[in-house]
Design a protein around this motif. Structure first.
Motif, PDB file in Angstrom:
ATOM      1  N   LEU A  50      -6.956 -11.141  16.802  1.00  0.00           N
ATOM      2  CA  LEU A  50      -6.526 -10.064  15.907  1.00  0.00           C
ATOM      3  C   LEU A  50      -5.672 -10.611  14.762  1.00  0.00           C
ATOM      4  O   LEU A  50      -5.809 -10.184  13.609  1.00  0.00           O
ATOM      5  CB  LEU A  50      -5.741  -9.013  16.687  1.00  0.00           C
ATOM      6  CG  LEU A  50      -6.548  -8.160  17.677  1.00  0.00           C
ATOM      7  CD1 LEU A  50      -5.609  -7.348  18.559  1.00  0.00           C
ATOM      8  CD2 LEU A  50      -7.512  -7.240  16.936  1.00  0.00           C
ATOM      9  N   SER A  51      -4.808 -11.552  15.068  1.00  0.00           N
ATOM     10  CA  SER A  51      -3.931 -12.117  14.033  1.00  0.00           C
ATOM     11  C   SER A  51      -4.721 -12.936  13.017  1.00  0.00           C
ATOM     12  O   SER A  51      -4.420 -12.907  11.820  1.00  0.00           O
ATOM     13  CB  SER A  51      -2.845 -12.983  14.684  1.00  0.00           C
ATOM     14  OG  SER A  51      -1.992 -12.195  15.483  1.00  0.00           O
ATOM     15  N   VAL A  52      -5.728 -13.653  13.486  1.00  0.00           N
ATOM     16  CA  VAL A  52      -6.589 -14.382  12.553  1.00  0.00           C
ATOM     17  C   VAL A  52      -7.294 -13.395  11.624  1.00  0.00           C
ATOM     18  O   VAL A  52      -7.354 -13.593  10.399  1.00  0.00           O
ATOM     19  CB  VAL A  52      -7.615 -15.246  13.316  1.00  0.00           C
ATOM     20  CG1 VAL A  52      -8.656 -15.807  12.358  1.00  0.00           C
ATOM     21  CG2 VAL A  52      -6.915 -16.374  14.056  1.00  0.00           C
TER      22      VAL A  52
ATOM     23  N   LEU B 188      -2.333  -2.213   7.909  1.00  0.00           N
ATOM     24  CA  LEU B 188      -2.825  -0.879   8.252  1.00  0.00           C
ATOM     25  C   LEU B 188      -4.187  -0.957   8.935  1.00  0.00           C
ATOM     26  O   LEU B 188      -4.431  -0.299   9.954  1.00  0.00           O
ATOM     27  CB  LEU B 188      -2.911  -0.015   6.995  1.00  0.00           C
ATOM     28  CG  LEU B 188      -1.570   0.479   6.431  1.00  0.00           C
ATOM     29  CD1 LEU B 188      -1.766   1.072   5.036  1.00  0.00           C
ATOM     30  CD2 LEU B 188      -0.936   1.510   7.359  1.00  0.00           C
ATOM     31  N   LEU B 189      -5.076  -1.775   8.380  1.00  0.00           N
ATOM     32  CA  LEU B 189      -6.387  -1.943   9.003  1.00  0.00           C
ATOM     33  C   LEU B 189      -6.277  -2.668  10.347  1.00  0.00           C
ATOM     34  O   LEU B 189      -6.949  -2.305  11.316  1.00  0.00           O
ATOM     35  CB  LEU B 189      -7.310  -2.718   8.066  1.00  0.00           C
ATOM     36  CG  LEU B 189      -7.792  -1.972   6.821  1.00  0.00           C
ATOM     37  CD1 LEU B 189      -8.618  -2.899   5.928  1.00  0.00           C
ATOM     38  CD2 LEU B 189      -8.617  -0.752   7.217  1.00  0.00           C
ATOM     39  N   ALA B 190      -5.412  -3.686  10.407  1.00  0.00           N
ATOM     40  CA  ALA B 190      -5.259  -4.448  11.647  1.00  0.00           C
ATOM     41  C   ALA B 190      -4.660  -3.587  12.756  1.00  0.00           C
ATOM     42  O   ALA B 190      -5.021  -3.750  13.935  1.00  0.00           O
ATOM     43  CB  ALA B 190      -4.382  -5.673  11.407  1.00  0.00           C
ATOM     44  N   SER B 191      -3.761  -2.663  12.406  1.00  0.00           N
ATOM     45  CA  SER B 191      -3.174  -1.798  13.434  1.00  0.00           C
ATOM     46  C   SER B 191      -4.246  -0.876  14.023  1.00  0.00           C
ATOM     47  O   SER B 191      -4.281  -0.651  15.241  1.00  0.00           O
ATOM     48  CB  SER B 191      -2.025  -0.983  12.847  1.00  0.00           C
ATOM     49  OG  SER B 191      -2.476  -0.080  11.849  1.00  0.00           O
ATOM     50  N   ALA B 192      -5.131  -0.337  13.167  1.00  0.00           N
ATOM     51  CA  ALA B 192      -6.222   0.502  13.664  1.00  0.00           C
ATOM     52  C   ALA B 192      -7.184  -0.314  14.525  1.00  0.00           C
ATOM     53  O   ALA B 192      -7.656   0.151  15.579  1.00  0.00           O
ATOM     54  CB  ALA B 192      -6.967   1.133  12.490  1.00  0.00           C
ATOM     55  N   TRP B 193      -7.464  -1.540  14.098  1.00  0.00           N
ATOM     56  CA  TRP B 193      -8.341  -2.435  14.863  1.00  0.00           C
ATOM     57  C   TRP B 193      -7.717  -2.771  16.215  1.00  0.00           C
ATOM     58  O   TRP B 193      -8.389  -2.724  17.257  1.00  0.00           O
ATOM     59  CB  TRP B 193      -8.581  -3.696  14.033  1.00  0.00           C
ATOM     60  CG  TRP B 193      -9.481  -4.710  14.666  1.00  0.00           C
ATOM     61  CD1 TRP B 193     -10.406  -4.501  15.652  1.00  0.00           C
ATOM     62  CD2 TRP B 193      -9.538  -6.107  14.356  1.00  0.00           C
ATOM     63  NE1 TRP B 193     -11.039  -5.685  15.972  1.00  0.00           N
ATOM     64  CE2 TRP B 193     -10.532  -6.681  15.200  1.00  0.00           C
ATOM     65  CE3 TRP B 193      -8.868  -6.921  13.446  1.00  0.00           C
ATOM     66  CZ2 TRP B 193     -10.833  -8.037  15.151  1.00  0.00           C
ATOM     67  CZ3 TRP B 193      -9.183  -8.277  13.398  1.00  0.00           C
ATOM     68  CH2 TRP B 193     -10.158  -8.826  14.235  1.00  0.00           C
ATOM     69  N   ALA B 194      -6.411  -3.085  16.220  1.00  0.00           N
ATOM     70  CA  ALA B 194      -5.728  -3.445  17.465  1.00  0.00           C
ATOM     71  C   ALA B 194      -5.697  -2.266  18.432  1.00  0.00           C
ATOM     72  O   ALA B 194      -5.934  -2.431  19.641  1.00  0.00           O
ATOM     73  CB  ALA B 194      -4.314  -3.928  17.158  1.00  0.00           C
ATOM     74  N   LEU B 195      -5.405  -1.075  17.922  1.00  0.00           N
ATOM     75  CA  LEU B 195      -5.386   0.102  18.795  1.00  0.00           C
ATOM     76  C   LEU B 195      -6.764   0.368  19.389  1.00  0.00           C
ATOM     77  O   LEU B 195      -6.895   0.681  20.585  1.00  0.00           O
ATOM     78  CB  LEU B 195      -4.916   1.323  18.010  1.00  0.00           C
ATOM     79  CG  LEU B 195      -3.405   1.530  17.871  1.00  0.00           C
ATOM     80  CD1 LEU B 195      -3.114   2.678  16.910  1.00  0.00           C
ATOM     81  CD2 LEU B 195      -2.771   1.815  19.236  1.00  0.00           C
TER      82      LEU B 195
END
Length: 224
Positions: free
Chosen positions: A100-102, A133-140
């Protein structure tokens, strides 16, 4: 403070408790960071002016406030993203947060290339914000796939009340501060103090009027 509870729920194989703590933690983070983001955005120039001690000229102050404006938009996403990663850590899963961080960093680079040339430091701040914002939606979404029963729509569904309250807060802060001519010295202090107090009062009043559950959960969590 939620991470030990989430880890304990995983250890006890209590999926319902993990879902409760992760969902509640996400929504409480949103209810706290949305007003912070609104305050940073609206009061960006007096906030920077309050810290100015002769190091900045007017152009430096303006550029720094533009960077702060761009970064403030992604504060909620940044905070939820970091919290969601702790849900994976509670499962002793470090590989997924790495992936996710990558992905988040790649998004950041793409947005920076697209936006910095057009808007400078504002574009740099926006690149961070959009990526998180996109990464938070992806992580959730990824955590919901990992933990059956965690419904992302339920977690974020009630956030419209917080968002509406934050918009009303921003409008109130702008209304009481926009006529001030200077953004440095005592003028900046007055803007931050008065705008912040008025904004928080409007935010809390709006949440109460909208009957947002998060404000009651926050009171119980903090022991008020």
């Amino acid at each position: 403070t939620f991470q030990p509870e989430m880890a304990r729920a995983v250890t006890n194989r209590d999926r319902a408790a993990f879902i409760h703590h992760s969902s509640l933690g996400t929504r409480l983070i949103a209810v706290l960071t949305l007003p912070a983001a609104a305050g940073l955005f609206v009061l960006r120039e007096p906030i920077i002016g309050l810290m100015e001690r002769g190091q900045f000229d007017a152009e430096d102050l303006h550029n720094t406030s533009r960077a702060l404006a761009g970064l403030s938009i992604g504060l909620v996403g940044f905070s939820i993203y970091l919290f969601t990663l702790r849900g994976f850590y509670a499962h002793q899963d470090t590989r997924t947060p790495f992936v996710l961080s990558v992905g988040q960093n790649l998004l950041n680079i793409v947005f920076a290339v697209a936006l910095v040339g057009r808007w400078g430091v504002l574009g740099l701040g926006l690149a961070y914000s959009f990526a998180y914002l996109l990464a938070s939606a992806w992580a959730l979404s990824t955590l919901a796939y990992k933990v059956r029963g965690l419904d992302v729509r339920t977690v974020v569904g009630g956030m419209w009340k917080m968002l509406l309250a934050a918009v009303l807060m921003a409008e109130a802060m702008w209304f009481v501060t926009h006529r001030v001519d200077s953004d440095v010295g005592w003028d900046s202090l007055v803007q931050v103090a008065v705008g912040g107090v008025v904004g928080l009062l409007v935010y809390v009043a709006a949440l109460l009027a909208l009957r947002a559950d998060e404000i009651h959960w926050l009171r119980r969590r903090l022991g008020f």
